[in-house]
Scaffold this motif. Structure first.
Motif, PDB file in Angstrom:
ATOM      1  N   SER A 197       0.929  -1.347  -0.064  1.00 11.08           N
ATOM      2  CA  SER A 197      -0.181   0.212  -0.124  1.00 11.08           C
ATOM      3  C   SER A 197       0.965   1.382   0.040  1.00 11.08           C
ATOM      4  O   SER A 197       2.181   1.012   0.152  1.00 11.08           O
ATOM      5  CB  SER A 197      -0.964   0.149   1.304  1.00 11.08           C
ATOM      6  OG  SER A 197      -0.177   0.347   2.477  1.00 11.08           O
TER       7      SER A 197
ATOM      8  N   LEU B 139      -4.987  -0.772   1.719  1.00 19.64           N
ATOM      9  CA  LEU B 139      -5.025   0.585   2.551  1.00 19.64           C
ATOM     10  C   LEU B 139      -4.325   0.210   3.954  1.00 19.64           C
ATOM     11  O   LEU B 139      -4.529   1.042   4.634  1.00 19.64           O
ATOM     12  CB  LEU B 139      -6.539   0.870   2.666  1.00 19.64           C
ATOM     13  CG  LEU B 139      -7.646   1.188   1.286  1.00 19.64           C
ATOM     14  CD1 LEU B 139      -8.702   1.336   1.902  1.00 19.64           C
ATOM     15  CD2 LEU B 139      -7.018   2.194   0.881  1.00 19.64           C
TER      16      LEU B 139
ATOM     17  N   LYS C 133      -2.073   2.780   8.663  1.00 22.75           N
ATOM     18  CA  LYS C 133      -3.171   2.727   7.744  1.00 22.75           C
ATOM     19  C   LYS C 133      -3.169   4.101   6.852  1.00 22.75           C
ATOM     20  O   LYS C 133      -2.617   5.214   7.026  1.00 22.75           O
ATOM     21  CB  LYS C 133      -4.433   3.314   8.762  1.00 22.75           C
ATOM     22  CG  LYS C 133      -4.783   2.144   9.594  1.00 22.75           C
ATOM     23  CD  LYS C 133      -6.095   2.198  10.283  1.00 22.75           C
ATOM     24  CE  LYS C 133      -6.461   1.000  11.358  1.00 22.75           C
ATOM     25  NZ  LYS C 133      -7.877   1.413  12.091  1.00 22.75           N
TER      26      LYS C 133
ATOM     27  N   THR D 151      -5.383   5.726   5.540  1.00 22.87           N
ATOM     28  CA  THR D 151      -6.400   6.672   5.740  1.00 22.87           C
ATOM     29  C   THR D 151      -5.807   7.358   6.898  1.00 22.87           C
ATOM     30  O   THR D 151      -7.013   8.625   7.075  1.00 22.87           O
ATOM     31  CB  THR D 151      -7.694   6.125   6.045  1.00 22.87           C
ATOM     32  OG1 THR D 151      -7.657   4.995   7.100  1.00 22.87           O
ATOM     33  CG2 THR D 151      -8.113   5.649   4.798  1.00 22.87           C
TER      34      THR D 151
ATOM     35  N   SER E 143     -10.047   6.480   1.800  1.00 24.22           N
ATOM     36  CA  SER E 143      -9.774   5.300   0.979  1.00 24.22           C
ATOM     37  C   SER E 143      -9.764   5.420  -0.423  1.00 24.22           C
ATOM     38  O   SER E 143      -8.594   4.466  -1.014  1.00 24.22           O
ATOM     39  CB  SER E 143     -10.927   4.322   1.468  1.00 24.22           C
ATOM     40  OG  SER E 143     -11.030   4.295   2.845  1.00 24.22           O
ATOM     41  N   GLN E 144     -10.408   6.295  -1.139  1.00 21.84           N
ATOM     42  CA  GLN E 144     -10.567   6.232  -2.713  1.00 21.84           C
ATOM     43  C   GLN E 144      -9.217   6.840  -2.948  1.00 21.84           C
ATOM     44  O   GLN E 144      -8.672   6.259  -4.131  1.00 21.84           O
ATOM     45  CB  GLN E 144     -11.599   7.135  -3.073  1.00 21.84           C
ATOM     46  CG  GLN E 144     -12.917   6.229  -2.806  1.00 21.84           C
ATOM     47  CD  GLN E 144     -14.301   7.166  -3.296  1.00 21.84           C
ATOM     48  OE1 GLN E 144     -14.361   8.519  -2.696  1.00 21.84           O
ATOM     49  NE2 GLN E 144     -15.087   6.723  -3.993  1.00 21.84           N
TER      50      GLN E 144
ATOM     51  N   PRO F 210     -10.074  -4.745  -3.792  1.00 22.73           N
ATOM     52  CA  PRO F 210     -10.543  -4.411  -2.476  1.00 22.73           C
ATOM     53  C   PRO F 210     -11.622  -5.396  -2.171  1.00 22.73           C
ATOM     54  O   PRO F 210     -12.482  -5.323  -2.962  1.00 22.73           O
ATOM     55  CB  PRO F 210     -10.729  -3.187  -2.630  1.00 22.73           C
ATOM     56  CG  PRO F 210     -10.996  -2.840  -4.324  1.00 22.73           C
ATOM     57  CD  PRO F 210     -10.065  -3.887  -4.806  1.00 22.73           C
TER      58      PRO F 210
ATOM     59  N   HIS G 244     -19.851   0.310   0.534  1.00 17.79           N
ATOM     60  CA  HIS G 244     -18.184   0.437   0.378  1.00 17.79           C
ATOM     61  C   HIS G 244     -17.955   0.019  -0.908  1.00 17.79           C
ATOM     62  O   HIS G 244     -16.850   0.167  -1.489  1.00 17.79           O
ATOM     63  CB  HIS G 244     -17.617  -0.527   1.552  1.00 17.79           C
ATOM     64  CG  HIS G 244     -17.950   0.362   2.920  1.00 17.79           C
ATOM     65  ND1 HIS G 244     -17.827  -0.268   4.104  1.00 17.79           N
ATOM     66  CD2 HIS G 244     -18.018   1.707   3.285  1.00 17.79           C
ATOM     67  CE1 HIS G 244     -17.901   0.582   5.322  1.00 17.79           C
ATOM     68  NE2 HIS G 244     -18.055   1.447   4.732  1.00 17.79           N
TER      69      HIS G 244
ATOM     70  N   ASN H 163     -15.369   1.896  -3.666  1.00 19.49           N
ATOM     71  CA  ASN H 163     -14.101   1.110  -4.193  1.00 19.49           C
ATOM     72  C   ASN H 163     -14.167   1.208  -5.560  1.00 19.49           C
ATOM     73  O   ASN H 163     -13.066   1.583  -6.101  1.00 19.49           O
ATOM     74  CB  ASN H 163     -14.107  -0.397  -3.452  1.00 19.49           C
ATOM     75  CG  ASN H 163     -13.802  -0.219  -1.915  1.00 19.49           C
ATOM     76  OD1 ASN H 163     -13.492   0.537  -1.374  1.00 19.49           O
ATOM     77  ND2 ASN H 163     -14.232  -1.515  -1.302  1.00 19.49           N
TER      78      ASN H 163
END
Length: 318
Positions: free
Chosen positions: A206, A232, A241, A243, A260-261, A278, A285, A289
């Motif tokens: 990630s 992620l 993370k 995010t 997240s996007q 994902p 969600h 995604n």
């Protein structure tokens, strides 16, 4: 699920077999064209008590243009494969990819146990064929236990890669699998495996966990699909993370999208051989995604994201 493949759209078509736009655009995988944003089915096991909801998630994914689904017999001890068999038909043109290297461990401290020996790999392929209702699985990833996060191989489960590739190659020659992939593989392991013909690599990777950059580059040079899991980060306690990153949060605010996007979009922009899978058990969600495939990152935003340091840990499940 039928063993008869549906007609494949023309090479690198912008639409799937169902006519849906391909989220993230088109990418190659085992001689097929797939959407660069696919779906990882592991989290469907959370819907074990609501099979209709699990089927609905898969049907919605197909409606949104997903035609690459990643699964394994050990997801939900066969439940996930069984739902895929019910939900996905030949007319959907979906490429189903599975993996071997672990078996279910119901009631154990960890729900999985290593299954690395050649006879276990063969048995796992047979189990996947049965549960998916297929005569051939187009691509099977061999889940190595060389690198984290996750299980480690000990004792008779510490099997040489060449011995595992021998049985995977035999299964390919027998027509039970179409192609071989590797998961959680080291750079050295991938180099050793190249003569066997490797179609895909699935490693934890990630924006905040980029230790495998050299492995990604080798995959790009060898036309091997790079399919990162934990895209992620943060899959286990102690792992960073995506995010949480200030640069990600700033990009999300500027673009009017979710953090997240941004993390998923960065992966698509970072390397053209990247295919995303994902996973989620939530329809909202899932839609978010898929929509990450439409997010455009300008040069300044990419530079800010590229500057985020890698801080991957090495969490082992005992």
């Amino acid at each position: 699920m039928s063993t008869t493949p549906s007609p494949e759209p023309s090479e690198f078509s912008d639409v799937t077999a169902t006519g849906a736009p391909r989220p993230g655009g088109a990418g190659p995988l085992v001689g097929r064209t797939v959407s660069r944003v696919g779906y990882g089915a592991m989290q469907l096991e959370r819907l074990h008590g609501d099979r209709a909801a699990a089927v609905a998630i898969l049907r919605r994914a197909v409606e949104l243009g997903v035609d690459h689904i990643d699964t394994a017999q050990f997801y939900g001890d066969g439940f996930v494969n069984d739902v895929i068999r019910e939900a996905i038909g030949p007319e959907d043109g979906v490429l189903v990819v599975s993996k071997v290297g672990a078996d279910p461990n119901p009631g154990g401290p960890v729900p999985l146990r290593p299954a690395q020996r050649p006879e276990e790999l063969r048995a796992s392929v047979e189990d996947n064929l049965t549960s998916l209702g297929l005569a051939q699985i187009p691509l099977v990833n061999l889940r190595r236990l060389d690198t984290g996060p996750g299980l480690r191989a000990e004792g008779d489960q510490a099997v040489d890669l060449d011995d595992q590739l021998a049985v995977m190659t035999a299964l390919r020659d027998e027509g039970k699998i179409g192609a071989i992939g590797l998961s959680s593989v080291t750079l050295e392991g991938l180099r050793r495996a190249l003569p066997a013909g490797i179609a895909c690599v699935q490693n934890a990777y990630s924006l905040v966990a980029r230790d495998d950059e050299d492995t990604l580059r080798l995959c790009a040079a060898e036309n091997i699909a790079w399919v990162p899991f934990f895209p992620l980060g943060g899959a286990f306690a102690g792992l960073p993370k995506v995010t949480d990153e200030p640069a990600v949060l700033q990009a999300a605010r500027s673009l009017g999208v979710t953090p997240s996007q941004v993390g998923l979009a960065w992966l698509l922009h970072h390397s053209p051989n990247t295919l995303l899978i994902p996973g989620t058990a939530n329809a909202g969600h899932l839609e978010a995604n898929v929509a990450a495939g439409t997010v455009t990152l300008d040069d300044a935003t990419l530079a800010a994201l590229d500057a985020v340091p890698t801080r991957s840990g090495d969490i082992v499940l005992d």
